[in-house]
Design a protein around this motif. Structure first.
Motif, PDB file in Angstrom:
ATOM      1  N   ASP A 255      34.646  13.797  51.456  1.00 55.55           N
ATOM      2  CA  ASP A 255      34.780  15.191  51.046  1.00 55.55           C
ATOM      3  C   ASP A 255      35.888  15.361  50.006  1.00 55.55           C
ATOM      4  OD1 ASP A 255      32.700  16.252  52.517  1.00 55.55           O
ATOM      5  OD2 ASP A 255      33.931  16.706  54.266  1.00 55.55           O
ATOM      6  N   PHE A 256      36.893  14.487  50.043  1.00 48.59           N
ATOM      7  CA  PHE A 256      37.941  14.524  49.022  1.00 48.59           C
ATOM      8  C   PHE A 256      37.337  14.317  47.635  1.00 48.59           C
ATOM      9  CE2 PHE A 256      41.088  11.941  46.545  1.00 48.59           C
ATOM     10  CZ  PHE A 256      41.935  12.993  46.223  1.00 48.59           C
ATOM     11  N   GLY A 257      36.424  13.370  47.508  1.00 45.63           N
ATOM     12  CA  GLY A 257      35.776  13.119  46.229  1.00 45.63           C
ATOM     13  C   GLY A 257      34.974  14.308  45.744  1.00 45.63           C
ATOM     14  N   ARG A 258      34.313  14.992  46.654  1.00 48.26           N
ATOM     15  CA  ARG A 258      33.569  16.199  46.273  1.00 48.26           C
ATOM     16  C   ARG A 258      34.523  17.255  45.720  1.00 48.26           C
ATOM     17  NH1 ARG A 258      28.302  17.096  48.083  1.00 48.26           N
ATOM     18  NH2 ARG A 258      27.420  15.401  49.334  1.00 48.26           N
ATOM     19  N   ALA A 259      35.689  17.391  46.345  1.00 48.96           N
ATOM     20  CA  ALA A 259      36.669  18.373  45.876  1.00 48.96           C
ATOM     21  C   ALA A 259      37.199  18.007  44.499  1.00 48.96           C
ATOM     22  CB  ALA A 259      37.815  18.474  46.885  1.00 48.96           C
ATOM     23  N   VAL A 260      37.400  16.713  44.259  1.00 50.70           N
ATOM     24  CA  VAL A 260      37.861  16.258  42.943  1.00 50.70           C
ATOM     25  C   VAL A 260      36.804  16.538  41.883  1.00 50.70           C
ATOM     26  CG1 VAL A 260      38.442  14.217  41.577  1.00 50.70           C
ATOM     27  CG2 VAL A 260      39.422  14.501  43.864  1.00 50.70           C
ATOM     28  N   ARG A 261      35.558  16.208  42.172  1.00 50.52           N
ATOM     29  CA  ARG A 261      34.488  16.412  41.197  1.00 50.52           C
ATOM     30  C   ARG A 261      34.216  17.894  40.948  1.00 50.52           C
ATOM     31  NH1 ARG A 261      32.864  11.866  44.048  1.00 50.52           N
ATOM     32  NH2 ARG A 261      31.582  13.033  45.543  1.00 50.52           N
ATOM     33  N   ALA A 262      34.548  18.732  41.929  1.00 53.34           N
ATOM     34  CA  ALA A 262      34.385  20.180  41.758  1.00 53.34           C
ATOM     35  C   ALA A 262      35.549  20.795  40.986  1.00 53.34           C
ATOM     36  CB  ALA A 262      34.250  20.856  43.116  1.00 53.34           C
ATOM     37  N   GLY A 263      36.569  19.994  40.687  1.00 50.90           N
ATOM     38  CA  GLY A 263      37.718  20.500  39.959  1.00 50.90           C
ATOM     39  C   GLY A 263      38.712  21.243  40.831  1.00 50.90           C
ATOM     40  N   ALA A 264      38.572  21.107  42.150  1.00 56.23           N
ATOM     41  CA  ALA A 264      39.469  21.825  43.062  1.00 56.23           C
ATOM     42  C   ALA A 264      40.843  21.178  43.146  1.00 56.23           C
ATOM     43  CB  ALA A 264      38.849  21.908  44.449  1.00 56.23           C
ATOM     44  N   VAL A 265      40.896  19.838  43.056  1.00 59.84           N
ATOM     45  CA  VAL A 265      42.152  19.101  43.143  1.00 59.84           C
ATOM     46  C   VAL A 265      42.103  17.912  42.190  1.00 59.84           C
ATOM     47  CG1 VAL A 265      42.678  19.755  45.537  1.00 59.84           C
ATOM     48  CG2 VAL A 265      41.282  17.732  45.084  1.00 59.84           C
ATOM     49  N   ALA A 266      43.277  17.370  41.892  1.00 56.78           N
ATOM     50  CA  ALA A 266      43.368  16.168  41.061  1.00 56.78           C
ATOM     51  C   ALA A 266      43.088  14.934  41.902  1.00 56.78           C
ATOM     52  CB  ALA A 266      44.751  16.068  40.432  1.00 56.78           C
ATOM     53  N   GLN A 267      42.566  13.893  41.289  1.00 52.05           N
ATOM     54  CA  GLN A 267      42.171  12.711  42.049  1.00 52.05           C
ATOM     55  C   GLN A 267      43.364  11.883  42.529  1.00 52.05           C
ATOM     56  OE1 GLN A 267      39.625  10.332  39.506  1.00 52.05           O
ATOM     57  NE2 GLN A 267      41.353   9.056  38.907  1.00 52.05           N
ATOM     58  N   ASP A 268      44.557  12.186  42.050  1.00 47.85           N
ATOM     59  CA  ASP A 268      45.733  11.438  42.482  1.00 47.85           C
ATOM     60  C   ASP A 268      46.647  12.266  43.383  1.00 47.85           C
ATOM     61  OD1 ASP A 268      46.624  13.225  40.604  1.00 47.85           O
ATOM     62  OD2 ASP A 268      47.808  11.777  39.457  1.00 47.85           O
ATOM     63  N   CYS A 269      46.105  13.333  43.979  1.00 44.17           N
ATOM     64  CA  CYS A 269      46.948  14.237  44.769  1.00 44.17           C
ATOM     65  C   CYS A 269      47.031  13.847  46.237  1.00 44.17           C
ATOM     66  CB  CYS A 269      46.435  15.673  44.654  1.00 44.17           C
ATOM     67  SG  CYS A 269      44.873  15.973  45.510  1.00 44.17           S
ATOM     68  N   ASP A 270      46.320  12.803  46.655  1.00 48.93           N
ATOM     69  CA  ASP A 270      46.302  12.441  48.069  1.00 48.93           C
ATOM     70  C   ASP A 270      47.390  11.426  48.402  1.00 48.93           C
ATOM     71  OD1 ASP A 270      44.799  10.630  46.420  1.00 48.93           O
ATOM     72  OD2 ASP A 270      44.078   9.653  48.245  1.00 48.93           O
ATOM     73  N   ILE A 271      47.651  11.284  49.690  1.00 46.70           N
ATOM     74  CA  ILE A 271      48.588  10.301  50.211  1.00 46.70           C
ATOM     75  C   ILE A 271      47.863   9.445  51.228  1.00 46.70           C
ATOM     76  CG2 ILE A 271      49.411  11.881  52.018  1.00 46.70           C
ATOM     77  CD1 ILE A 271      52.164  10.573  51.747  1.00 46.70           C
ATOM     78  N   ALA A 272      48.211   8.168  51.323  1.00 43.60           N
ATOM     79  CA  ALA A 272      47.569   7.270  52.280  1.00 43.60           C
ATOM     80  C   ALA A 272      47.884   7.699  53.708  1.00 43.60           C
ATOM     81  CB  ALA A 272      48.039   5.838  52.051  1.00 43.60           C
ATOM     82  N   ALA A 273      46.854   7.794  54.523  1.00 38.60           N
ATOM     83  CA  ALA A 273      47.047   8.231  55.905  1.00 38.60           C
ATOM     84  C   ALA A 273      48.042   7.334  56.631  1.00 38.60           C
ATOM     85  CB  ALA A 273      45.704   8.244  56.633  1.00 38.60           C
ATOM     86  N   GLY A 274      47.951   6.026  56.394  1.00 35.05           N
ATOM     87  CA  GLY A 274      48.862   5.106  57.058  1.00 35.05           C
ATOM     88  C   GLY A 274      50.311   5.349  56.714  1.00 35.05           C
ATOM     89  N   ALA A 275      50.579   5.838  55.503  1.00 34.91           N
ATOM     90  CA  ALA A 275      51.958   6.111  55.100  1.00 34.91           C
ATOM     91  C   ALA A 275      52.562   7.230  55.936  1.00 34.91           C
ATOM     92  CB  ALA A 275      52.012   6.468  53.613  1.00 34.91           C
ATOM     93  N   LEU A 276      51.723   8.173  56.387  1.00 32.08           N
ATOM     94  CA  LEU A 276      52.214   9.286  57.188  1.00 32.08           C
ATOM     95  C   LEU A 276      52.579   8.862  58.608  1.00 32.08           C
ATOM     96  CD1 LEU A 276      49.735  12.085  56.082  1.00 32.08           C
ATOM     97  CD2 LEU A 276      52.092  11.765  55.346  1.00 32.08           C
ATOM     98  N   LEU A 277      52.068   7.707  59.030  1.00 31.16           N
ATOM     99  CA  LEU A 277      52.365   7.242  60.381  1.00 31.16           C
ATOM    100  C   LEU A 277      53.709   6.528  60.458  1.00 31.16           C
ATOM    101  CD1 LEU A 277      48.841   5.856  61.387  1.00 31.16           C
ATOM    102  CD2 LEU A 277      49.834   8.103  61.886  1.00 31.16           C
ATOM    103  N   LEU A 278      54.294   6.233  59.322  1.00 35.81           N
ATOM    104  CA  LEU A 278      55.578   5.535  59.286  1.00 35.81           C
ATOM    105  C   LEU A 278      56.766   6.475  59.432  1.00 35.81           C
ATOM    106  CD1 LEU A 278      54.900   2.950  56.433  1.00 35.81           C
ATOM    107  CD2 LEU A 278      55.363   2.434  58.843  1.00 35.81           C
ATOM    108  N   ARG A 279      56.533   7.750  59.254  1.00 36.40           N
ATOM    109  CA  ARG A 279      57.634   8.705  59.298  1.00 36.40           C
ATOM    110  C   ARG A 279      57.107  10.033  59.833  1.00 36.40           C
ATOM    111  NH1 ARG A 279      56.391  11.847  54.865  1.00 36.40           N
ATOM    112  NH2 ARG A 279      55.245  10.823  53.180  1.00 36.40           N
ATOM    113  N   GLN A 280      58.016  10.855  60.320  1.00 39.87           N
ATOM    114  CA  GLN A 280      57.611  12.184  60.782  1.00 39.87           C
ATOM    115  C   GLN A 280      57.350  13.062  59.575  1.00 39.87           C
ATOM    116  OE1 GLN A 280      60.212  13.976  63.622  1.00 39.87           O
ATOM    117  NE2 GLN A 280      59.019  15.854  63.788  1.00 39.87           N
ATOM    118  N   MET A 281      56.185  13.660  59.551  1.00 33.88           N
ATOM    119  CA  MET A 281      55.791  14.455  58.399  1.00 33.88           C
ATOM    120  C   MET A 281      56.590  15.755  58.335  1.00 33.88           C
ATOM    121  SD  MET A 281      51.993  15.747  57.395  1.00 33.88           S
ATOM    122  CE  MET A 281      51.755  17.058  56.192  1.00 33.88           C
ATOM    123  N   GLN A 282      57.068  16.053  57.143  1.00 35.62           N
ATOM    124  CA  GLN A 282      57.768  17.311  56.909  1.00 35.62           C
ATOM    125  C   GLN A 282      56.770  18.314  56.319  1.00 35.62           C
ATOM    126  OE1 GLN A 282      61.038  17.674  57.867  1.00 35.62           O
ATOM    127  NE2 GLN A 282      60.765  15.582  58.645  1.00 35.62           N
TER     128      GLN A 282
END
Length: 313
Positions: A255-282
């Motif tokens: 669904d992220f790709g659909r949002a990128v192709r629709a122009g809703a978000v930039a294709q480099d705006c995401d973060i790796a899910a695993g990176a969020l598990l290394l620290r408490q998300m702010q």
């Protein structure tokens, strides 16, 4: 040499939730750190039977094994009294290339891996006090997502939205038998929960972006092939943080790709899910966060190896 075949009973005995959660967490982190090999998945559709199949492979650097997995979903099977999902996993030595074992898991390794990844990321990205869950879907993955998330945080209420009122009621009854307060709900009500998880094979969005409230977190589980779609592009536009389990894979058929192709978000705006598990998300109290999970082959490899060890194979 005869290749051992492990059946579902052996795998179920080995697949204790803590083993699965710890294994999947470590594999997500390894993938975020670039310590995995994951080729693009192969997928097939069977429209006449409302079915699909994907083949995924993966390896974590330094691991003894790599895997090739076949997983299918045929969504009319329930009307025939048959399981919706099936499949098997081939485990091969990363030292010699020899087949070590075949896991006749009937699709359950995928189900456990998916449930663990969804629960871990949903828990990490939701507000600490968030306790009301809206789940879209009434199948086995919906059950697993709710139960495994409840292992990580208390849930005060579960709102179940499904196409079938009968199945939604049955899921609520089952969840009630496991100590969870659950009731059927419409799409707008379920989308307004503190935490929202979608677990369907839908080909069009199952919720409206405006129905998601400020401060909520949404995890999309079901859109794991190009023809599937659960979350609308406008939801990604509203999100402060977007996590993907695999950037390229989610761009191609999430669904992220659909949002990128629709122009809703930039294709480099995401973060790796695993990176969020290394620290408490702010996150701010009013931020909307979204996770798009399409299933990573390296997680299958890690879990297959862990279950082989736990089973003494």
């Amino acid at each position: 040499m005869t290749v051992p075949v492990l059946g579902l009973e052996e795998l179920e005995a080995a697949a204790r939730p803590r083993v699965v959660l710890d294994t999947v967490r470590a594999a997500l982190i390894a993938h975020a750190e670039g310590r995995t090999t994951v080729p693009p998945p192969l997928h097939m559709e069977f429209p006449e039977a409302e079915g699909d199949c994907h083949v995924k492979a993966g390896w974590i650097a330094g691991g003894d094994d790599f895997t090739v997995k076949i997983a299918s979903g045929f969504y009319r099977n329930s009307a025939l009294g048959m399981p919706t999902n099936s499949g098997l996993v081939c485990v091969l030595s990363a030292r010699t290339g020899q087949v070590r074992a075949v896991l006749d898991d009937r699709g359950w390794l995928t189900a456990w891996r998916t449930a663990a990844a969804g629960a871990l990321i949903t828990h990490a990205m939701s507000r600490p006090e968030a306790a009301m869950l809206g789940v879209f879907g009434t199948g086995e993955q919906a059950r697993l997502q709710v139960r495994w998330l409840a292992m990580l945080r208390p849930l005060t209420k579960v709102l179940v939205c499904g196409r079938s009122e009968r199945k939604a009621a049955a899921l609520c009854e089952w969840l009630g038998g496991h100590g969870l307060d659950a009731e059927p709900a419409g799409a707008e009500e379920a989308a307004g929960a503190d935490i929202v998880v979608t677990t369907t094979p839908a080909t069009a969005p199952v919720l409206e972006a405006d129905a998601v409230r400020p401060g909520a977190h949404v995890t999309g589980i079901g859109a794991d092939m190009p023809h599937k779609n659960e979350l609308p592009p406008a939801l990604f536009r509203r999100a402060e943080t977007i996590a993907t389990d695999d950037h390229d894979q989610c761009l191609h058929h999430g669904d992220f790709g659909r949002a990128v192709r629709a122009g809703a978000v930039a294709q480099d705006c995401d973060i790796a899910a695993g990176a969020l598990l290394l620290r408490q998300m702010q996150r701010s109290a009013t931020a909307i966060t979204v996770a798009d999970l399409t299933g990573v082959g390296a997680l299958d490899a890690a879990l297959a190896s862990a279950l082989l060890r736990a089973a003494g194979a």
